[in-house]
Design a protein around this motif. Sequence first.
Motif: not given
Ligand code: UDP
Length: 232
Positions: A86-92, A95-98, A125-127, A171-175, A193-198, A211-213
Amino acid sequence: MKLIREGKTKKVFFDPKKKKFFLQFKNDITAFNMKKHEIMAEKGEVNCEITTILFGKLKEKRIPMAFKRRAGKDLIEVSDVRMIPIEVVVRNIAYGSILKRYNFKEGFKFSEPLVEFFYKDDARDDPPISPRIAELLKVCRREDFEKMEKLAIAINDVLKTAFRAAGITLVDFKIEFGFNEKGRIVLSDEIDPDSCRLWDKKGEMLDKERFRKGMGNVMESYKEILRRLKRL
Ligand code: UDP
């Protein structure tokens, strides 16, 4: 050392003589479920060092974790854990997928950190996943969600404070979490920085979003984060 698992950006090794586990940070950088993939010199060691600094701060605050120590330039020693997929995402900040799922304005500041859970399943795609679905899929127990959420919020407090001191907005991060040998939930994987938005004070993105952009200067930004964290 025996390679026991290889992911997109990390390798897991086991040393049978010492009975120790290690995580190696690769130079690969990937996005959009591997649709974008590059190798970046020094990324492994920079992310290894950032993870070491951040896990050190979390350890001081008694967050239970698999991390033991930095064991080489791109290597950390970890304890034996069974990963929870499970990917646990914390958002302050929104931004992004939300923004695709809900009608929040980009940059909206949440009054309290928002915790979301996603099931690691590349084919789907990680639902998003709920406690009940996790239970039905035999991923983990419902009560494990409460523990992960509590830990995620405590981790966010520590990280937010550390980054703020470095002039960076978290901004947010995944753990990710795992069960240790005693069956306790412990923070695992990496935080970098691969797993956080800073964002820096000017709103400049310093994380994998570059990198994404395709914005360029990815490693320069990662190194800037490291430089600032080292000054704390
Ligand atoms: N994230 C990650 N691995 C993933 C998906 C997201 O490390 O497979 C991190 C991402 O870098 C961001 C946060 O989790 O800091 C929230 O990501 P989001 O759900 O907005 O997804 P994204 O827009 O990256 O698809």
